[in-house]
Scaffold this motif. Structure first.
Motif, PDB file in Angstrom:
ATOM      1  N   GLN A  69      -8.045  72.519 -43.758  1.00 33.47           N
ATOM      2  CA  GLN A  69      -7.253  73.384 -42.887  1.00 33.47           C
ATOM      3  C   GLN A  69      -7.000  72.758 -41.526  1.00 33.47           C
ATOM      4  N   ALA A  70      -8.013  72.120 -40.969  1.00 38.74           N
ATOM      5  CA  ALA A  70      -7.845  71.502 -39.654  1.00 38.74           C
ATOM      6  C   ALA A  70      -6.779  70.409 -39.686  1.00 38.74           C
ATOM      7  N   SER A  71      -6.736  69.638 -40.751  1.00 40.50           N
ATOM      8  CA  SER A  71      -5.730  68.579 -40.861  1.00 40.50           C
ATOM      9  C   SER A  71      -4.328  69.159 -41.005  1.00 40.50           C
ATOM     10  N   LEU A  72      -4.201  70.248 -41.761  1.00 42.38           N
ATOM     11  CA  LEU A  72      -2.888  70.894 -41.890  1.00 42.38           C
ATOM     12  C   LEU A  72      -2.458  71.532 -40.572  1.00 42.38           C
ATOM     13  N   ASP A  73      -3.398  72.082 -39.824  1.00 41.45           N
ATOM     14  CA  ASP A  73      -3.065  72.610 -38.500  1.00 41.45           C
ATOM     15  C   ASP A  73      -2.569  71.489 -37.591  1.00 41.45           C
ATOM     16  N   ALA A  74      -3.216  70.337 -37.675  1.00 43.71           N
ATOM     17  CA  ALA A  74      -2.783  69.191 -36.867  1.00 43.71           C
ATOM     18  C   ALA A  74      -1.390  68.735 -37.279  1.00 43.71           C
ATOM     19  N   ALA A  84       1.131  71.117 -35.706  1.00 42.79           N
ATOM     20  CA  ALA A  84       1.311  70.883 -34.274  1.00 42.79           C
ATOM     21  C   ALA A  84       2.112  69.611 -34.007  1.00 42.79           C
ATOM     22  N   GLU A  85       1.829  68.549 -34.782  1.00 42.48           N
ATOM     23  CA  GLU A  85       2.530  67.281 -34.565  1.00 42.48           C
ATOM     24  C   GLU A  85       4.020  67.402 -34.832  1.00 42.48           C
ATOM     25  N   TYR A  86       4.378  68.052 -35.937  1.00 41.21           N
ATOM     26  CA  TYR A  86       5.780  68.059 -36.335  1.00 41.21           C
ATOM     27  C   TYR A  86       6.572  69.241 -35.789  1.00 41.21           C
ATOM     28  N   THR A  87       5.924  70.099 -34.988  1.00 46.81           N
ATOM     29  CA  THR A  87       6.672  71.120 -34.249  1.00 46.81           C
ATOM     30  C   THR A  87       6.530  70.912 -32.748  1.00 46.81           C
ATOM     31  N   ARG A  88       6.079  69.725 -32.353  1.00 50.34           N
ATOM     32  CA  ARG A  88       5.907  69.356 -30.945  1.00 50.34           C
ATOM     33  C   ARG A  88       5.042  70.375 -30.206  1.00 50.34           C
ATOM     34  N   GLY A  89       4.029  70.872 -30.898  1.00 56.36           N
ATOM     35  CA  GLY A  89       3.078  71.778 -30.275  1.00 56.36           C
ATOM     36  C   GLY A  89       3.511  73.226 -30.202  1.00 56.36           C
ATOM     37  N   LEU A  90       4.719  73.545 -30.633  1.00 56.64           N
ATOM     38  CA  LEU A  90       5.179  74.936 -30.558  1.00 56.64           C
ATOM     39  C   LEU A  90       4.459  75.813 -31.584  1.00 56.64           C
ATOM     40  N   ALA A 101       5.599  71.846 -47.625  1.00 56.85           N
ATOM     41  CA  ALA A 101       5.882  72.352 -46.276  1.00 56.85           C
ATOM     42  C   ALA A 101       7.046  71.596 -45.662  1.00 56.85           C
ATOM     43  N   THR A 102       7.801  72.295 -44.821  1.00 57.39           N
ATOM     44  CA  THR A 102       8.817  71.665 -43.978  1.00 57.39           C
ATOM     45  C   THR A 102       8.630  72.149 -42.553  1.00 57.39           C
ATOM     46  N   ALA A 103       8.995  71.310 -41.613  1.00 56.36           N
ATOM     47  CA  ALA A 103       8.918  71.650 -40.193  1.00 56.36           C
ATOM     48  C   ALA A 103      10.242  71.297 -39.532  1.00 56.36           C
ATOM     49  N   LEU A 104      10.737  72.210 -38.714  1.00 59.45           N
ATOM     50  CA  LEU A 104      11.932  71.981 -37.906  1.00 59.45           C
ATOM     51  C   LEU A 104      11.600  72.301 -36.458  1.00 59.45           C
ATOM     52  N   VAL A 105      12.094  71.491 -35.533  1.00 60.65           N
ATOM     53  CA  VAL A 105      11.922  71.779 -34.114  1.00 60.65           C
ATOM     54  C   VAL A 105      13.159  71.301 -33.367  1.00 60.65           C
ATOM     55  N   LEU A 106      13.632  72.114 -32.422  1.00 57.45           N
ATOM     56  CA  LEU A 106      14.806  71.762 -31.623  1.00 57.45           C
ATOM     57  C   LEU A 106      14.603  72.260 -30.209  1.00 57.45           C
ATOM     58  N   ALA A 164      12.955  76.081 -30.215  1.00 60.12           N
ATOM     59  CA  ALA A 164      12.643  76.783 -31.456  1.00 60.12           C
ATOM     60  C   ALA A 164      11.920  75.845 -32.404  1.00 60.12           C
ATOM     61  N   ALA A 165      11.039  76.416 -33.202  1.00 60.10           N
ATOM     62  CA  ALA A 165      10.333  75.656 -34.234  1.00 60.10           C
ATOM     63  C   ALA A 165      10.057  76.582 -35.403  1.00 60.10           C
TER      64      ALA A 165
END
Length: 465
Positions: A158-163, A166-172, A189-194, A368-369
């Motif tokens: 879980q800790a690695s997935l949380d990391a 955070a990495e791929y949403t720039r901390g949002l 999983a997918t991550a988007l951040v803008l 947004a993320a």
């Protein structure tokens, strides 16, 4: 006369989001205007200054727009505070390519294109850089899970997935939306951040923000009638468009009107400072009045004008807002079909699809993320077997040395930091004796524990009670 050359006019005409304007009397006083935002640039010279840009391919955009409309209808999301249908579409498209039979036909209809095209589009969206938008995808599976999808093994903790979140949403977003256990078989999983920033900061106007530039217009739509539209300028390749309809308009119709507005913007049919003819001076979201305003001649020259040449000063009051949701998307279109594709040999595994999404709109820009995750969890724990092993336990509960050694490049093999770990030597103490006795005869160990612990306290190996 001040007419532009025929070649120049033809080139501009071939670019639907530009128009050419100027003076018929004075040569060289023409401007090129962007119909989507109203920005103008003075034209000097001949047709070489204009290049007709081919219209971009919006096949994927139309597919995701259609998918968003389907989700709003099926999941009753018309008033959901914030959601990223693009993030869910990207997740489904990344795994749908291996579908067969009825699932394949269903997914093609849901995703709005062939699965080969959807998969290629997903890879392209992930691979191509964007000035302010970042996208990432992850796929993990248990060591013994059978899946046709390319994955990493095993599933991170879980800790690695949380990391990863955070990495791929720039901390949002700092927490992965699904909880993994020993029963989790596969995770996608997918991550988007803008994070676009406005070209000009919006001005505080009491409890609101005031937009004085950008694109502001009133549009007649089929779905919702008249709507007011505001879009601040951004230099980051992201349009953030606000659309308001009459208060009695149903939210579903407002979203249909939004799609119409975006289509107009895409096709160069949405103009700054335009409004339908015969519009009343006051409406649900606008007020038109004549007033006297002090400004410089330069400011006056930059104002749009009406058909009579009168300057217009458009201003929009918009709220600063923030929203965050954790959405259950398990029943979203396409999720069940993709779940069957990614774990074909475990039909009884339970499927979950969750999205954490947040967005903020303020005087400086938009952030947004969205993190979308799908997993399948086995309904039965792994079967345990009794296996005879030779167990080897190493004990460092005694003074010992630690060294950190560099690997790679010029630093290869260099001992960077050395440490000596002191303390009591428990290897020959009653601690080890008690543990060995507990392994062989738990009852006798329990009887002797009190006596031996007292002896250890007398020697200073345990603190006094």
């Amino acid at each position: 006369m001040g007419m532009p050359p025929l070649e120049l006019a033809e080139q501009v005409a071939a670019t639907p989001w530009q128009r050419l304007g100027g003076c018929l009397i004075v040569p060289g006083m023409w401007t090129a205007e962007c119909l989507t935002c109203g920005q103008r640039e003075t034209v000097e010279g001949g047709p070489a200054d204009f290049t007709a840009t081919p219209a971009p391919d919006r096949t994927v955009a139309r597919a995701i727009t259609g998918y968003a409309a389907r989700c709003r209808e099926q999941l009753d999301q018309t008033t959901t505070s914030v959601v990223s249908h693009a993030g869910l579409w990207l997740l489904l498209a990344s795994a749908a390519e291996r579908a067969t039979g009825d699932d394949r036909a269903s997914l093609e209809e849901i995703l709005g294109m062939s699965l080969d095209e959807a998969s290629a589009a997903g890879r392209r969206l992930l691979a191509q850089p964007h000035p302010t938008l970042a996208a990432a995808a992850g796929a993990w599976a248990a060591a013994d899970a059978v899946t046709p999808v390319g994955v990493e093994r095993p599933i991170p903790d879980q800790a690695s997935l949380d990391a990863w979140a955070a990495e791929y949403t720039r901390g949002l977003i700092d927490r992965f939306p699904l909880e993994v256990t020993e029963l989790t078989r596969i995770v996608l999983a997918t991550a988007l951040v803008l994070e676009p920033r406005w070209t000009e900061r919006l001005v505080a106007d009491g409890a609101w923000l005031r937009l004085t530039g950008g694109l502001q217009t009133i549009v007649e739509t089929r779905a919702a009638g008249l709507v007011v539209v505001a879009k601040p300028h951004s230099q980051d390749g992201i349009d953030v468009i606000s659309v308001r309809a009459h208060p009695r308009t149903k939210p579903a119709q407002v979203w249909q009107a939004v799609d119409e507005v975006v289509a107009l913007l895409d096709d160069g049919g949405l103009w700054h400072a335009e409004r339908p003819g015969g519009l009343q001076a006051n409406g649900f979201g606008w007020r038109v009045r004549t007033t006297s305003v002090q400004m410089t001649e330069g400011e006056r020259s930059r104002l749009p004008t009406d058909v009579m040449g009168r300057p217009q000063q458009w201003r929009s009051r918009v709220p600063a807002w923030a929203a965050q949701e954790m959405l259950d998307l398990t029943d979203a279109p396409g999720v069940a079909e993709v779940a069957a594709v990614i774990l074909p040999e475990e039909p009884d595994a339970v499927t979950s699809c969750v999205q954490t999404v947040r967005a903020e709109y303020d005087a400086y820009g938009f952030r947004a993320a969205a993190l979308t995750a799908l997993d399948r969890v086995g309904s039965m724990p792994p079967q345990l077997k009794q296996v005879e092993v030779e167990r080897v336990d190493l004990d460092f509960r005694a003074p010992h040395a630690v060294v950190a050694v560099a690997r790679g490049g010029a630093w290869e093999g260099v001992p960077l930091v050395s440490a000596w770990i002191g303390g009591a030597n428990h290897g020959d103490s009653d601690v080890e004796a008690l543990e060995l006795l507990a392994d062989t005869d738990p009852e006798e160990a329990a009887g002797l524990r009190g006596y031996k612990e007292q002896q250890m306290r007398n020697r200073g190996e345990l603190p006094s009670v």
